[in-house]
Design a protein around this motif. Structure first.
Motif, PDB file in Angstrom:
ATOM      1  N   MET A 153       1.902  64.075  53.367  1.00 27.72           N
ATOM      2  CA  MET A 153       0.599  64.246  53.426  1.00 27.72           C
ATOM      3  C   MET A 153       0.799  63.825  51.741  1.00 27.72           C
ATOM      4  O   MET A 153      -0.556  63.069  51.065  1.00 27.72           O
ATOM      5  CB  MET A 153       0.270  65.783  53.239  1.00 27.72           C
ATOM      6  N   SER A 157      -1.419  59.583  50.616  1.00 27.16           N
ATOM      7  CA  SER A 157      -2.286  59.934  50.296  1.00 27.16           C
ATOM      8  C   SER A 157      -2.650  58.486  48.640  1.00 27.16           C
ATOM      9  O   SER A 157      -1.122  58.576  48.623  1.00 27.16           O
ATOM     10  CB  SER A 157      -2.677  61.002  49.683  1.00 27.16           C
ATOM     11  N   ILE A 162      -3.381  66.389  47.824  1.00 19.06           N
ATOM     12  CA  ILE A 162      -3.556  67.367  48.788  1.00 19.06           C
ATOM     13  C   ILE A 162      -5.095  67.798  48.867  1.00 19.06           C
ATOM     14  O   ILE A 162      -5.284  68.436  48.107  1.00 19.06           O
ATOM     15  CB  ILE A 162      -2.490  67.848  49.038  1.00 19.06           C
TER      16      ILE A 162
END
Ligand code: AKG
Ligand code: FE2
Length: 479
Positions: A153, A157, A162
């Motif tokens: 994650m 990104s 997150i």
């Protein structure tokens, strides 16, 4: 800001016990209270508790903070639960107070519950501290070394942000009953993490420190096992064609092969429906109560071995007649085994959707002697496409928990009708898991006409040889 450490005497003991319970997810057996005697001020806590005549009386004297749960069958000691402040009063709860923002103090017409304002504030701070340090742990170097979910994650990104909602599904957060707004409030105090509070409802957090270098630890040279010349081993690829090697690790005598589906869509759909409807499924749950998968355990007549996964133990059932046609197709036709060499047990798994899974493990239960003798496991899939992952075990990981060497991780996309095998000493050296989430992009890109209509459910059968007292079976494998 009031903290539990500011309280004195009786209040300090209430706070110390509250602290212990909070860290345990809200409740603990009464016997665990002894831990507070080892804390700073431990002898004072012991004295306070004993002056009430013991733990249960102390808890009963503080109904504003604790509930003594009645003992359930099988329990040897009652459980103490931390009372939620809002449980105590029929007056509507002050949400500003719960969020740490009420400045009306005792004059507030909404409930700050039965605790003194200082204690209430300290309780709230305690909860915030638990939530903050839990999120800090998820994003710490130590956890990220093993946690592929948050690793991916962060890397995926832009800026490493997150969403706060990503933490809500974590078992510990569920156990703490955390909401997204509480996590946001808790993270305002973090010195390790940066919080982005806009737009409201889509708050995000990221590490202040850059990500550590990707797992530098590499798998060590193999401990040499006996070679196939020294001790011959019949692999499934010697019994039928069409197997692709995923692991052919001769030095570790470990093998994993994969065979793409050979049955028609109609056959697979019929078998899926038969398995779904006729199997006596037992539901397995995580400690937090979420369903992780359903399972069933079938054995040949006369066998009464139970099958134990972690804390769950599954009753054996005799292999039903309806299973025969499926076994004949997979074990006989696809694997090329004559009936005498078919495994004597089969474990079944039902994953209702992509959130259900089996985490990293090896099938090393004593029943199969998977870490002592050559062990053949045959696994077949029906329904949703999922990702099966394998990697070398890291027995000496710093966490002290079972772990893997990430640089050896390989994934297999298992589609409906696929069969894969784990053979030889695979269970001794390798771990495997059925990963959460949808399978890789290759599966998603399949033309729609190829899709099979099972919804998101997947059924898996793993045939195994119970090796205890089954000399013949081990011999069959070793020959
Ligand atoms: O569902 C799968 O493919 C794996 C199941 C498994 O590893 C097990 O039941 O031990
Ligand atoms: Fe397994």
């Amino acid at each position: 800001m009031a903290t539990w450490a500011d309280a004195s005497g009786e209040d300090a003991t209430v706070m110390a016990l509250a602290h212990l319970l909070q860290w345990s997810g809200g409740s603990r057996p009464a016997s665990a209270v002894g831990y507070i005697y080892q804390e700073e001020g431990g002898s004072m806590h012991r004295w306070v508790v004993q002056s009430h005549g013991g733990v249960q009386n102390f808890v009963a004297a503080h109904p504003e903070a604790f509930v003594l749960e009645p003992m359930k069958p099988g329990e040897r000691c009652p459980t103490i639960r931390l009372r939620n402040a809002w449980e105590q009063s029929s007056a509507p709860v002050c949400h500003y107070f719960r969020a740490g923002r009420c400045n009306k103090g005792m004059g507030c017409k909404f409930s700050h519950a039965g605790l003194t304002p200082t204690m209430c504030q300290a309780f709230d701070n305690l909860r915030m501290e638990s939530l903050r340090s839990q999120v800090e742990y998820y994003l710490s170097d130590d956890n990220l070394a093993n946690d592929a979910f948050f690793q991916a994650m962060i890397r995926g990104s832009s800026g490493g942000w997150i969403p706060i909602t990503a933490f809500l599904g974590c078992p510990r957060m569920k156990q703490l009953g955390a909401s997204a707004s509480e996590i946001v409030a808790a993270l305002r105090w973090s010195t390790q993490l940066q919080l982005r509070e806009w737009p409201e409802g889509a708050e995000e957090v990221r590490r202040k420190a850059p990500l550590p270098e990707q797992q530098a630890k590499r798998a060590p040279a193999p401990t040499k096992e006996e070679s196939l010349e020294e001790r011959p081993l019949t692999l499934l690829k010697d019994c039928s064609d069409g197997w692709q090697a995923v692991v052919e690790d001769l030095q570790r005598r470990s093998f994993c092969f994969h065979k793409h589906r050979t049955a028609s869509e109609t056959t697979l759909e019929e078998e899926f429906s038969l398995l779904l409807a006729s199997t006596q499924w037992e539901t397995l749950r995580s400690k937090a109560g979420a369903v992780t998968r359903s399972t069933a355990w079938y054995v040949v007549p006369g066998c009464c071995c139970r099958y134990t996964y972690g804390e769950a133990s599954v009753q054996p059932r005799e292999k039903p007649e309806w299973l025969y046609s499926i076994e004949a197709r997979i074990l006989g036709h696809m694997c090329g085994l004559c009936k005498d060499d078919w495994p004597n047990s089969v474990n079944m798994n039902l994953y209702e959707d992509e959130s259900q899974n089996v985490g990293w493990h090896s099938d090393d239960e004593g029943l199969f002697r998977g870490c002592q003798v050559d062990c053949r496991i045959i696994s077949a899939s029906w329904g949703a496409t999922r990702r099966f992952e394998i990697a070398l075990k890291d027995r000496g990981h710093i966490s002290g928990k079972p772990s893997i060497f990430h640089d050896t991780l390989q994934g297999i996309t298992l589609e409906s009708g696929d069969v894969c095998s784990m053979e030889g000493a695979f269970q001794r050296h390798y771990s495997h898991q059925l990963a959460k989430g949808a399978a890789g992009a290759e599966a998603a890109q399949r033309p729609a006409s190829e899709g099979i209509h099972y919804g998101n459910a997947r059924i898996n059968l793993t045939w195994r040889y119970i090796a205890i007292g089954q000399e013949r079976q081990s011999q069959a494998l070793l020959s």
